[in-house]
Design a protein around this motif. Sequence first.
Motif, PDB file in Angstrom:
ATOM      1  N   MET A   1      11.609 -28.356  22.857  1.00 40.71           N
ATOM      2  CA  MET A   1      10.668 -26.832  22.887  1.00 40.71           C
ATOM      3  C   MET A   1       9.721 -26.998  23.664  1.00 40.71           C
ATOM      4  SD  MET A   1       9.212 -25.658  19.883  1.00 40.71           S
ATOM      5  CE  MET A   1       7.978 -23.845  20.212  1.00 40.71           C
ATOM      6  N   PRO A   2       9.018 -26.537  24.744  1.00 43.75           N
ATOM      7  CA  PRO A   2       8.329 -26.581  25.637  1.00 43.75           C
ATOM      8  C   PRO A   2       6.800 -26.957  24.697  1.00 43.75           C
ATOM      9  CG  PRO A   2       9.417 -24.378  25.473  1.00 43.75           C
ATOM     10  CD  PRO A   2      10.068 -25.356  24.864  1.00 43.75           C
ATOM     11  N   LYS A   3       5.793 -27.444  25.935  1.00 39.10           N
ATOM     12  CA  LYS A   3       4.620 -27.011  25.189  1.00 39.10           C
ATOM     13  C   LYS A   3       3.970 -26.339  25.458  1.00 39.10           C
ATOM     14  CE  LYS A   3       2.686 -30.483  26.788  1.00 39.10           C
ATOM     15  NZ  LYS A   3       1.263 -32.166  27.491  1.00 39.10           N
ATOM     16  N   MET A   4       3.243 -26.270  23.674  1.00 39.34           N
ATOM     17  CA  MET A   4       2.324 -24.963  23.683  1.00 39.34           C
ATOM     18  C   MET A   4       1.309 -24.911  24.542  1.00 39.34           C
ATOM     19  SD  MET A   4       2.080 -23.402  19.993  1.00 39.34           S
ATOM     20  CE  MET A   4       1.211 -24.602  19.234  1.00 39.34           C
ATOM     21  N   LYS A   5       0.937 -23.710  25.495  1.00 41.24           N
ATOM     22  CA  LYS A   5       0.208 -23.539  26.653  1.00 41.24           C
ATOM     23  C   LYS A   5      -0.468 -22.807  26.120  1.00 41.24           C
ATOM     24  CE  LYS A   5       1.627 -26.556  30.404  1.00 41.24           C
ATOM     25  NZ  LYS A   5       2.035 -26.487  31.516  1.00 41.24           N
ATOM     26  N   THR A   6      -1.898 -22.330  26.374  1.00 42.31           N
ATOM     27  CA  THR A   6      -3.265 -20.984  26.574  1.00 42.31           C
ATOM     28  C   THR A   6      -3.015 -21.070  27.582  1.00 42.31           C
ATOM     29  OG1 THR A   6      -4.554 -22.158  24.975  1.00 42.31           O
ATOM     30  CG2 THR A   6      -5.628 -20.853  26.293  1.00 42.31           C
ATOM     31  N   LYS A   7      -3.502 -19.098  27.211  1.00 43.60           N
ATOM     32  CA  LYS A   7      -3.045 -18.828  28.825  1.00 43.60           C
ATOM     33  C   LYS A   7      -4.306 -18.597  29.322  1.00 43.60           C
ATOM     34  CE  LYS A   7       0.522 -15.864  28.809  1.00 43.60           C
ATOM     35  NZ  LYS A   7       1.230 -15.464  30.435  1.00 43.60           N
ATOM     36  N   SER A   8      -4.257 -18.765  30.776  1.00 41.79           N
ATOM     37  CA  SER A   8      -5.654 -19.428  31.337  1.00 41.79           C
ATOM     38  C   SER A   8      -6.521 -17.530  31.651  1.00 41.79           C
ATOM     39  CB  SER A   8      -5.206 -20.242  33.021  1.00 41.79           C
ATOM     40  OG  SER A   8      -4.422 -21.061  33.187  1.00 41.79           O
ATOM     41  N   SER A   9      -5.832 -16.761  31.133  1.00 39.76           N
ATOM     42  CA  SER A   9      -6.584 -15.580  32.101  1.00 39.76           C
ATOM     43  C   SER A   9      -7.585 -15.209  30.418  1.00 39.76           C
ATOM     44  CB  SER A   9      -5.647 -14.771  31.946  1.00 39.76           C
ATOM     45  OG  SER A   9      -4.645 -14.627  31.234  1.00 39.76           O
ATOM     46  N   ALA A  10      -7.004 -15.738  28.692  1.00 39.09           N
ATOM     47  CA  ALA A  10      -7.419 -15.448  27.978  1.00 39.09           C
ATOM     48  C   ALA A  10      -8.194 -16.573  28.098  1.00 39.09           C
ATOM     49  CB  ALA A  10      -6.627 -15.283  27.034  1.00 39.09           C
ATOM     50  N   LYS A  11      -8.730 -17.263  28.382  1.00 37.16           N
ATOM     51  CA  LYS A  11      -9.477 -18.884  27.922  1.00 37.16           C
ATOM     52  C   LYS A  11     -10.796 -18.080  28.933  1.00 37.16           C
ATOM     53  CE  LYS A  11      -7.557 -21.994  30.538  1.00 37.16           C
ATOM     54  NZ  LYS A  11      -7.188 -23.613  30.182  1.00 37.16           N
ATOM     55  N   LYS A  12     -10.926 -17.333  29.761  1.00 36.00           N
ATOM     56  CA  LYS A  12     -11.519 -16.945  30.497  1.00 36.00           C
ATOM     57  C   LYS A  12     -12.147 -15.995  29.999  1.00 36.00           C
ATOM     58  CE  LYS A  12      -9.587 -18.883  34.249  1.00 36.00           C
ATOM     59  NZ  LYS A  12      -8.695 -18.856  35.732  1.00 36.00           N
TER      60      LYS A  12
ATOM     61  N   ASN B   1      -4.189  -5.909  18.145  1.00 32.78           N
ATOM     62  CA  ASN B   1      -3.884  -6.293  19.015  1.00 32.78           C
ATOM     63  C   ASN B   1      -4.310  -7.736  18.864  1.00 32.78           C
ATOM     64  OD1 ASN B   1      -3.597  -4.634  21.069  1.00 32.78           O
ATOM     65  ND2 ASN B   1      -5.818  -4.306  20.726  1.00 32.78           N
ATOM     66  N   MET B   2      -4.709  -8.363  17.895  1.00 34.87           N
ATOM     67  CA  MET B   2      -4.654  -9.788  17.132  1.00 34.87           C
ATOM     68  C   MET B   2      -3.849 -10.522  16.508  1.00 34.87           C
ATOM     69  SD  MET B   2      -7.820 -10.350  17.661  1.00 34.87           S
ATOM     70  CE  MET B   2      -8.035 -11.651  15.512  1.00 34.87           C
ATOM     71  N   GLY B   3      -2.572  -9.707  17.232  1.00 38.07           N
ATOM     72  CA  GLY B   3      -1.500 -10.575  17.041  1.00 38.07           C
ATOM     73  C   GLY B   3      -0.588 -11.272  18.618  1.00 38.07           C
ATOM     74  N   HIS B   4      -1.352  -9.818  19.457  1.00 35.62           N
ATOM     75  CA  HIS B   4      -0.793 -10.888  20.792  1.00 35.62           C
ATOM     76  C   HIS B   4      -2.082 -11.631  21.174  1.00 35.62           C
ATOM     77  CE1 HIS B   4       1.596  -7.441  21.729  1.00 35.62           C
ATOM     78  NE2 HIS B   4       1.050  -7.026  21.278  1.00 35.62           N
ATOM     79  N   MET B   5      -3.119 -11.447  20.578  1.00 36.61           N
ATOM     80  CA  MET B   5      -4.295 -13.353  21.218  1.00 36.61           C
ATOM     81  C   MET B   5      -4.029 -14.053  20.376  1.00 36.61           C
ATOM     82  SD  MET B   5      -6.719 -10.906  22.405  1.00 36.61           S
ATOM     83  CE  MET B   5      -7.755 -12.261  22.539  1.00 36.61           C
ATOM     84  N   ALA B   6      -3.119 -14.097  19.293  1.00 38.76           N
ATOM     85  CA  ALA B   6      -2.104 -15.579  18.843  1.00 38.76           C
ATOM     86  C   ALA B   6      -1.763 -15.918  18.787  1.00 38.76           C
ATOM     87  CB  ALA B   6      -1.958 -14.670  17.208  1.00 38.76           C
ATOM     88  N   GLN B   7      -1.518 -15.352  20.269  1.00 37.47           N
ATOM     89  CA  GLN B   7      -0.231 -15.868  20.982  1.00 37.47           C
ATOM     90  C   GLN B   7      -0.384 -16.466  22.153  1.00 37.47           C
ATOM     91  OE1 GLN B   7       2.521 -12.499  21.877  1.00 37.47           O
ATOM     92  NE2 GLN B   7       3.979 -13.271  19.765  1.00 37.47           N
ATOM     93  N   MET B   8      -2.106 -15.418  23.522  1.00 36.81           N
ATOM     94  CA  MET B   8      -2.148 -15.892  23.989  1.00 36.81           C
ATOM     95  C   MET B   8      -3.101 -17.196  23.803  1.00 36.81           C
ATOM     96  SD  MET B   8      -3.170 -12.671  25.959  1.00 36.81           S
ATOM     97  CE  MET B   8      -3.802 -11.629  24.675  1.00 36.81           C
ATOM     98  N   LEU B   9      -3.864 -17.622  22.527  1.00 35.60           N
ATOM     99  CA  LEU B   9      -4.830 -18.037  22.039  1.00 35.60           C
ATOM    100  C   LEU B   9      -3.766 -18.895  20.627  1.00 35.60           C
ATOM    101  CD1 LEU B   9      -7.964 -16.764  22.243  1.00 35.60           C
ATOM    102  CD2 LEU B   9      -7.475 -17.952  24.185  1.00 35.60           C
ATOM    103  N   PRO B  10      -3.037 -20.240  21.427  1.00 34.32           N
ATOM    104  CA  PRO B  10      -2.192 -20.616  20.405  1.00 34.32           C
ATOM    105  C   PRO B  10      -3.299 -21.901  19.371  1.00 34.32           C
ATOM    106  CG  PRO B  10      -1.227 -20.912  21.848  1.00 34.32           C
ATOM    107  CD  PRO B  10      -2.283 -20.133  22.912  1.00 34.32           C
ATOM    108  N   PHE B  11      -4.444 -22.138  19.950  1.00 38.16           N
ATOM    109  CA  PHE B  11      -5.024 -23.038  19.061  1.00 38.16           C
ATOM    110  C   PHE B  11      -6.790 -23.183  18.733  1.00 38.16           C
ATOM    111  CE2 PHE B  11      -2.419 -25.153  22.406  1.00 38.16           C
ATOM    112  CZ  PHE B  11      -1.611 -26.188  21.513  1.00 38.16           C
ATOM    113  N   ALA B  12      -6.730 -21.633  18.502  1.00 41.06           N
ATOM    114  CA  ALA B  12      -7.642 -20.617  17.799  1.00 41.06           C
ATOM    115  C   ALA B  12      -7.820 -20.705  16.861  1.00 41.06           C
ATOM    116  CB  ALA B  12      -7.710 -18.990  18.479  1.00 41.06           C
ATOM    117  N   GLY B  13      -6.522 -20.537  16.199  1.00 41.61           N
ATOM    118  CA  GLY B  13      -6.493 -20.789  14.607  1.00 41.61           C
ATOM    119  C   GLY B  13      -6.714 -19.145  14.002  1.00 41.61           C
ATOM    120  N   LEU B  14      -6.192 -18.310  14.829  1.00 38.73           N
ATOM    121  CA  LEU B  14      -5.991 -17.113  14.290  1.00 38.73           C
ATOM    122  C   LEU B  14      -4.832 -16.755  13.670  1.00 38.73           C
ATOM    123  CD1 LEU B  14      -6.626 -15.138  17.787  1.00 38.73           C
ATOM    124  CD2 LEU B  14      -7.891 -15.697  16.305  1.00 38.73           C
TER     125      LEU B  14
END
Length: 67
Positions: free
Chosen positions: A1-12, A54-67
Amino acid sequence: MPKMKTKSSAKKRFRVRPGGTVKRGQAFKRHILTKKTTKNKRHLRGAVSVHETNMGHMAQMLPFAGL
């Protein structure tokens, strides 16, 4: 399984508040402001929360945010 990464656009663009909501900036405040009323520009100030639908999309884009 590939490494989980945060979307760079979302963290900005988003910040997670202590209560679990996500803070975002308002749109329509960058350019072409002369035709917008002062009241309209005033209401676009500040930050607002991401809607709960839209919180489901946010949880996918920010996997380490604990949403």
